[in-house]
Enzyme design. Structure first.
Site, mmCIF file in Angstrom:
data_model
loop_
_atom_site.group_PDB
_atom_site.id
_atom_site.type_symbol
_atom_site.label_atom_id
_atom_site.label_comp_id
_atom_site.label_asym_id
_atom_site.label_seq_id
_atom_site.Cartn_x
_atom_site.Cartn_y
_atom_site.Cartn_z
ATOM 1 N N ARG A 59 -112.234 32.482 26.429
ATOM 2 C CA ARG A 59 -110.956 31.917 25.972
ATOM 3 C C ARG A 59 -110.951 31.660 24.471
ATOM 4 O O ARG A 59 -109.905 31.653 23.831
ATOM 5 C CB ARG A 59 -110.628 30.645 26.761
ATOM 6 C CG ARG A 59 -110.140 30.957 28.164
ATOM 7 C CD ARG A 59 -109.962 29.697 28.970
ATOM 8 N NE ARG A 59 -111.108 29.403 29.797
ATOM 9 C CZ ARG A 59 -111.416 28.204 30.267
ATOM 10 N NH1 ARG A 59 -110.671 27.176 29.968
ATOM 11 N NH2 ARG A 59 -112.481 28.036 31.034
ATOM 12 N N GLU A 80 -123.297 22.197 34.118
ATOM 13 C CA GLU A 80 -123.491 21.096 35.069
ATOM 14 C C GLU A 80 -124.691 21.364 35.972
ATOM 15 O O GLU A 80 -125.400 20.455 36.360
ATOM 16 C CB GLU A 80 -122.214 20.881 35.881
ATOM 17 C CG GLU A 80 -121.309 19.899 35.160
ATOM 18 C CD GLU A 80 -119.974 19.706 35.837
ATOM 19 O OE1 GLU A 80 -119.136 20.603 35.697
ATOM 20 O OE2 GLU A 80 -119.805 18.674 36.500
HETATM 21 O O1 LIG Z 1 -117.441 21.860 26.287
HETATM 22 P P1 LIG Z 1 -118.011 22.615 27.429
HETATM 23 O O2 LIG Z 1 -118.464 21.720 28.557
HETATM 24 O O3 LIG Z 1 -119.089 23.581 27.010
HETATM 25 O O4 LIG Z 1 -116.816 23.452 28.081
HETATM 26 C C1 LIG Z 1 -115.887 24.162 27.315
HETATM 27 C C2 LIG Z 1 -116.019 25.641 27.528
HETATM 28 O O5 LIG Z 1 -115.721 25.935 28.911
HETATM 29 C C3 LIG Z 1 -114.757 26.968 28.956
HETATM 30 O O6 LIG Z 1 -115.351 28.228 28.917
HETATM 31 P P2 LIG Z 1 -116.098 28.878 30.169
HETATM 32 O O7 LIG Z 1 -117.594 28.748 29.965
HETATM 33 O O8 LIG Z 1 -115.521 28.328 31.436
HETATM 34 O O9 LIG Z 1 -115.791 30.421 30.019
HETATM 35 P P3 LIG Z 1 -114.405 31.258 29.946
HETATM 36 O O10 LIG Z 1 -113.811 30.974 28.573
HETATM 37 O O11 LIG Z 1 -114.880 32.653 30.046
HETATM 38 O O12 LIG Z 1 -113.492 30.820 31.065
HETATM 39 C C4 LIG Z 1 -113.939 26.765 27.697
HETATM 40 O O13 LIG Z 1 -113.229 27.947 27.337
HETATM 41 C C5 LIG Z 1 -114.994 26.397 26.692
HETATM 42 O O14 LIG Z 1 -115.618 27.519 26.088
HETATM 43 N N1 LIG Z 2 -111.604 20.887 32.969
HETATM 44 C C1 LIG Z 2 -111.637 22.110 32.403
HETATM 45 N N2 LIG Z 2 -110.517 22.864 32.389
HETATM 46 C C2 LIG Z 2 -110.541 24.096 31.813
HETATM 47 N N3 LIG Z 2 -111.630 24.625 31.254
HETATM 48 C C3 LIG Z 2 -112.763 23.902 31.233
HETATM 49 N N4 LIG Z 2 -114.000 24.165 30.730
HETATM 50 C C4 LIG Z 2 -114.779 23.101 30.982
HETATM 51 N N5 LIG Z 2 -114.095 22.137 31.650
HETATM 52 C C5 LIG Z 2 -112.822 22.625 31.809
#
Ligand SMILES: O=P(O)(O)OC[C@H]1O[C@H](OP(=O)(O)OP(=O)(O)O)[C@H](O)[C@@H]1O
Ligand SMILES: Nc1ncnc2[nH]cnc12
Length: 182
Positions: A70, A107
């Protein structure tokens, strides 16, 4: 626009109104902040990028650094808006040339992120961009990679921040900006 709202407040309300809550995704107890309605709304998406661009003060970044996946969406659009380059930080095994890797906590267990070793020059001005700040593990791992590349870190910029996870307290190396806080 509601009476008494500034243009900026109205823009933030527009963006906030396009982020929806999905309970229990990807697992029970997680309230997932879904940005896909914002991405699908031409005006709302543009507003979000303009708000992020206006939050960038001080030196102009030479590179926006976005984390898979993202972070690519908002990071690439912001790089275009600011006239900066874009550096992708990817999940393991995706980048073809020599990489630095940084592990970070999930987590359950750990994951890793990678960046090309030749992505930027020493002292390059960089801004880390992602959609969401939760625990901060992703952002801290990205900052770790940038330090190893010898980059200058101007800051972090997010669309939204889950404040109850207190990630900011562990991100004292550079200013943290988030458009919207929950
Ligand atoms: O602050 P944190 O606890 O590290 O979480 C935030 C991260 O989690 C999500 O990405 P995700 O790893 O779900 O991957 P995605 O963007 O491919 O959905 C979001 O886009 C951030 O990069
Ligand atoms: N609560 C949440 N919603 C969307 N993206 C996330 N990445 C980590 N935590 C999230």
């Amino acid at each position: 626009m509601s009476v008494g709202m500034t243009d900026r407040e109205a823009d933030l309300a527009q963006v906030k109104g396009l982020i929806r809550d999905i309970p229990d995704f990807p697992k029970p107890g997680i309230l997932f902040k879904d940005i896909t309605p914002l991405l699908g709304d031409a005006t709302g998406f543009r507003t979000a990028i303009e708000l992020m661009a206006s939050a960038v003060d001080g030196p102009t970044p030479e590179y926006i650094v976005g984390t898979e996946s993202r972070g690519f969406i908002f990071g690439a659009a912001l790089a275009y808006e600011l006239g900066a380059g874009f550096i992708p930080v990817r999940k393991p095994g995706k980048l073809p040339a020599d990489v630095h890797s940084a592990e970070y906590e999930l987590e359950y267990g750990t994951d890793a992120l990678e960046v090309h070793r030749d992505a930027l020059h020493q002292g390059a001005r960089t801004l880390i961009v992602d959609d969401l700040l939760a625990t901060g593990g992703t952002a801290r791992a990205t900052a770790d990679l940038l330090r190893r590349l010898g980059a200058e870190m101007l800051g972090y910029c997010f669309v939204l921040e889950l404040t109850f996870l207190n990630a900011r307290q562990q991100m004292t190396d550079a200013p943290v900006t988030a458009l919207i806080q929950y």
